[in-house]
Scaffold this motif. Structure first.
Motif, PDB file in Angstrom:
ATOM      1  N   SER B  77       0.835  -1.204   0.000  1.00  0.00           N
ATOM      2  CA  SER B  77       0.000   0.000   0.000  1.00  0.00           C
ATOM      3  C   SER B  77       0.865   1.246   0.000  1.00  0.00           C
ATOM      4  CB  SER B  77      -0.898   0.039   1.240  1.00  0.00           C
ATOM      5  OG  SER B  77      -1.698  -1.102   1.286  1.00  0.00           O
ATOM      6  N   ASP B 205      -6.305  -0.585  -4.146  1.00  0.00           N
ATOM      7  CA  ASP B 205      -5.675  -1.198  -2.975  1.00  0.00           C
ATOM      8  C   ASP B 205      -6.600  -2.265  -2.392  1.00  0.00           C
ATOM      9  OD1 ASP B 205      -4.210  -1.897  -0.809  1.00  0.00           O
ATOM     10  OD2 ASP B 205      -3.919   0.143  -0.051  1.00  0.00           O
ATOM     11  N   GLU B 206      -6.334  -3.510  -2.687  1.00  0.00           N
ATOM     12  CA  GLU B 206      -7.174  -4.628  -2.255  1.00  0.00           C
ATOM     13  C   GLU B 206      -8.656  -4.320  -2.442  1.00  0.00           C
ATOM     14  OE1 GLU B 206      -6.117  -6.318   1.529  1.00  0.00           O
ATOM     15  OE2 GLU B 206      -4.172  -5.331   1.504  1.00  0.00           O
TER      16      GLU B 206
HETATM   17 MG   LIG Z   1      -2.239  -2.426   2.471  1.00  0.00          MG
END
Ligand SMILES: [Mg+2]
Ligand SMILES: Nc1ncnc2c1ncn2[C@@H]1O[C@H](COP(=O)(O)OP(=O)(O)OP(=O)(O)O)[C@@H](O)[C@H]1O
Lengths: 307, 284, 299
Positions: B77, B205-206
């Motif tokens: 991240s 991000d995910e």
């Molecule tokens: Mg992360």
């Protein structure tokens, strides 16, 4: 409250159930502890209820048409002029204090590096301001607005004094409301290329509005109930100000009106009735404030904790 | 303000022109573009004293899907947030090295971060629609960048909602609160919201970690479709997902990029033993 | 592809900067207010104390503004304030803390909501309403019981005890709520009852928060004016008995503000200065104790 807190308090509750009264009989010390806590809570609520009931029963019989006559005379003891003065003063004081207070809170929460020196000074002075008693505000208002600026006992002097009184309240509640807004929304806004201003005005403030409103309503309650700080700044003339120079007219607010009625000791009935009106106003404001505070929690996506 | 508006329309016009002429757009089955969007060189990143990224070097291709994989806390991240400078918001964060987007260094003081973020959009792990209507959520970005015309906004909102395959589900409730949508819908709305400023790059991000399998596969389809128009960088913990959709994969460990290559080779024959251990599930 | 270069949005940057300055000024407003309040009070009060003489003013037991020459000794008022506040804390703090314990640890959610609302309402009721209640209920009751006039230090103490309850309760509840459940569970695990865990482990763990609640209560009590003035009798004499009339610093100011002139007026400002110093000390100790509070992150 975070979800974890919520869970742990639930777990606690479950544990509690197992140690109910049965155990208490075996532990007299525990019984005394529990009873004393019960007693204190009952006493607190009892005092409040007694005060409310006493006021309601003594006040209602005296709520008559005289009390709500448009003009005050020493016969009818009407509270209408004082009530209207209170509303005018509230409106003006809010107009002064809310922009400043909200702006200050925005700076404190959204702009500052939380460790900077200036923030510490501002927080310290805001806390100091919150702790100053009404009478000191009254003295200051009398020295500064009434005498130094030469406004005399006037609506204006009273209003400005009250604006300072409620400023820390507005700052604090706005701060809390802003902090309650999830950072995820700020991040989303920045990630779209929005600047700080746009993020604050279009995303953060709208989400914080219920909390800010709750604070404003509490501040309103403070103005409505205040007497020591307005008596020697706004004066005690039970008339609605009029004309071009109305800001410079001396006025009497509702709380001061109640004080005058009760300290003269001649009109217990009207004093009760006026007190009742004051209390009803405070009750309404309180309920509204709690409602908006709850709305904030819901809006900010937080679970309604045990409040 | 007016100055700003003209500029934005110019940019938008330019974007549309590029969309129509660029080969990659017209030919979905085109081979992987050779153009490089991001060049990351010797990047070190510190949170206070803690070094979260160590000497990262990486090229990210245009119109490809690049995924970052690796155990929790390894800096995926963090690197993603470097690409649109979201780390600027973190007081303790310090960056050394360089990142450039189409040859232009994005770290410099002469960069307008808001403009950078307009070109490099981002979607977060937890769906975070604003507490506004669906329409206002999507229109937030364009409005931010000066588009005021009602007709233009309507068109834009509809087209990005279609791109995000959400239009049919929300076209009757554009005025309703976005918070009333399901989690999967909210995430697609967030994607639409990011697309509405017509970025070049989309960072995810995910994006599916908070969603159910059906919503996840919808988002995967969507991301694959978007690849023709956008450069996509995505963090995922789901190895199958990386294999299914990505062209290139980078494996992170403790702040370092252990290896980065095209997804098939990385999963078929990892060059590094640590990569192999991770993808075969022996740690992480 | 120069879209990300800065100069394009200079207008925005100026706007951002301008608003930042505006917000900062708003934030500095409260600092300015505190400074001006101090300035005006001290600039008027200190010279007055100089004129009266510090010793005469602070330790004089005679307050006779209309005598020739007048005497301005505020010791009776300082003592009156201390007594009234002390009484209020002696009665209000135990009840408040116990009630807070009840709210936090013994009440089901419904009752908790109800009491919270009640306490919030108590905090909102105006001073004059409390004062009038004291005047017509508490004062006569004391009068009947002790066969005196009733307006007294005791009446003021009871009045203030009621008025500081919400402050003490609300702050204590948050302090007790903030103690992690592990403390409580740890105590249960070694065989304590629910009550023992709460009283012996949880509440002591919250002591700095509870103490700061009491200090804030002291601040409220010592600064309260209207309600006290309506029940205390306002005799400017050294308090001799709890059931006799007395005067506090605040009521000294409010009773005579209306007609005081010259040195008399300044002496009232000076009374305000002394009160203000008391308040500053209290606020200061409040923030020290609050900040010293245990941070429960280690557990
Ligand atoms: Mg992360
Ligand atoms: N704001 C911050 N301040 C300090 N340290 C941070 C901050 N954000 C992240 N870190 C640290 O940097 C390291 C990398 O974090 P990062 O969020 O990039 O990990 P990640 O690979 O995305 O993990 P995950 O898969 O769990 O999302 C972690 O050790 C984390 O603790």
């Amino acid at each position: 409250m975070t979800v974890a807190d919520h869970k742990s308090s639930r777990r606690e509750l479950a544990l509690r159930k197992r140690h109910e009264w049965r155990t208490l009989l075996k532990h007299p010390a525990s019984l005394i502890m529990r009873l004393s806590a019960y007693f204190a809570a009952i006493l607190t609520v009892g005092v409040l209820l007694y005060l409310l009931v006493h006021n309601i029963f003594r006040g209602i019989p005296h709520l008559n048409a005289d009390l709500f006559a448009w003009k005050y005379t020493s016969d009818n003891l009407s509270l209408v002029p004082a009530l209207i003065n209170t509303l005018i003063m509230t409106a003006f004081a809010l107009i002064l204090a809310v922009p400043i207070g909200v702006g200050a809170a925005i700076y404190l929460v959204e702009y500052s590096q939380q460790t900077s020196k200036i923030i510490r000074v501002i927080r310290l002075t805001t806390e100091t301001l919150a702790g100053i008693p009404s009478i000191v505000y009254g003295l200051f208002g009398s020295l500064f607005f009434v005498r130094f600026l030469g406004w005399g006992l006037s609506l204006l002097a009273g209003t400005c004094t009250m604006a300072i009184v409620i400023l820390p309240l507005v700052i604090r509640s706005t701060e809390e409301a802003l902090i309650a807004v999830p950072d995820a929304w700020r991040e989303a806004s920045y990630a779209l290329g929005a600047g700080k201003l746009r993020t604050v005005f279009k995303v953060v403030l709208p989400a914080a509005i219920p909390g800010i409103l709750a604070g404003i309503i509490l501040a309103t309650g403070r103005i409505v109930g205040e007497s020591a700080a307005v008596m020697y700044t706004a004066g005690s003339v039970p008339e609605i100000p009029g004309g071009q120079n109305f800001l410079h007219d001396p006025v009497r607010t509702l709380a001061v009106h109640m004080y005058v009625l009760s300290s003269e000791g001649l009109h217990p009935g009207s004093a009760y009735a006026t007190g009742l009106v004051l209390m009803v106003m405070v009750l309404i404001l309180n309920t509204l404030s709690r409602y908006f505070a709850k709305r904030l929690r819901v809006k900010a996506g937080q679970k309604d904790a045990n409040e | 303000m007016t100055n700003n508006e003209i500029t934005m329309e110019e940019i938008l016009g330019h974007d549309v022109a590029r969309d129509l002429t660029d080969d990659a757009v017209l030919d979905i089955a085109a081979p992987l573009s050779d153009k490089i969007a991001f060049e990351i060189r010797d990047l070190d990143l510190f949170y206070g004293d803690f070094q979260a990224l160590k000497n990262v070097n990486m090229d990210i291709r245009q119109n490809a899907i690049t995924t970052f994989i690796g155990p929790s806390g390894c800096g995926k991240s963090t690197l993603l947030r470097c690409l649109n400078r979201m780390n600027d918001l973190i007081e303790s964060c310090r960056i050394e090295g360089s990142i450039s987007l189409y040859g232009e260094n994005i770290g410099g003081n002469n960069i307008d971060v808001n403009m950078l973020r307009k070109r490099v959009g981002m979607v977060f792990q937890k769906p975070n629609p604003f507490p506004m209507s669906v329409y206002d959520n999507v229109a937030y970005g364009p409005r931010t960048h000066g588009i005021r015309s009602r007709a233009k906004l309507d068109d834009l909102v509809e087209s990005v909602l279609r791109e995000a395959v959400l239009w049919d589900e929300v076209k009757d409730s554009l005025r309703k609160s976005a918070l009333a949508l399901s989690g999967g819908q909210q995430q697609r709305l967030c994607i639409a919201r990011a697309l509405a400023v017509r970025p070049d790059v989309l960072l995810l991000d995910e994006p599916t970690s908070a969603l159910d399998p059906i919503s996840t596969s919808k988002i995967e389809d969507l991301v694959m479709r978007l690849k023709s128009t956008y450069t996509i960088v995505m963090v995922t913990h789901n190895m199958q997902q990386a294999v299914r959709i990505s062209d290139e994969t980078a494996f992170f460990l403790l702040g370092e990029v252990i290896e980065m290559t095209d997804t098939k080779s990385l999963f078929a024959m990892p060059a590094d033993r640590r990569t192999e251990a991770y993808i075969t599930g022996r740690f992480g | 592809m120069n879209a990300i270069r800065k100069p394009q949005v200079r207008g925005n940057r100026i706007k951002e900067l301008l608003m930042k300055v505006i917000f900062l000024s708003a934030a500095l407003f409260s600092t300015a207010a505190v400074l001006i309040i101090c300035l005006f009070l001290f600039a008027r009060g200190i010279p007055a104390i100089n004129e009266i003489g510090w010793l005469n003013f602070l330790t004089g037991t005679r307050w006779k503004p209309s005598d020739v020459p007048p005497s301005f000794g505020i010791l009776p008022m300082i003592v009156g304030s201390v007594y009234a506040t002390g009484l209020a804390i002696a009665m209000g703090a135990p009840v408040g803390i116990l009630a807070a314990i009840f709210i936090s640890k013994f009440s089901p959610p419904k009752i908790r909501r109800f009491i919270n609302a009640a306490v919030g309402l108590m905090a909102g009721i105006p001073s004059v309403v409390y004062g009038y209640f004291g005047m017509v209920v508490i004062v006569p009751a004391i009068g009947r019981t002790f066969r005196v006039s009733g307006a007294s230090l005791l009446a003021a103490g009871i009045m203030l005890a009621i008025m500081i309850l919400p402050t003490i309760i609300q702050l204590s509840v948050s302090a007790i709520d903030a103690v992690p459940a592990t403390y409580y569970e740890g105590a249960l695990a070694v065989g304590a009852t629910h009550e023992q865990s709460v009283f012996r482990v949880v509440v002591p763990a919250a002591r700095s928060g509870v103490l700061s609640a009491i200090i804030l209560g002291v601040g409220r009590a010592i600064g309260e004016t209207m309600a006290v003035t309506m029940v205390i009798g306002n005799q400017a004499v050294m308090p001799e008995s709890l059931i006799r009339g007395a005067r506090t610093m605040t009521t000294n100011i409010i009773t005579e503000m209306g007609y005081a002139v010259d040195l008399h007026y300044d002496a009232l400002i000076a009374t305000g200065v002394v009160l203000f110093v008391f308040i500053l000390i209290i606020n200061f100790s409040f923030s020290i104790i609050k900040n010293r509070g245990i941070k429960y992150d280690g557990s």
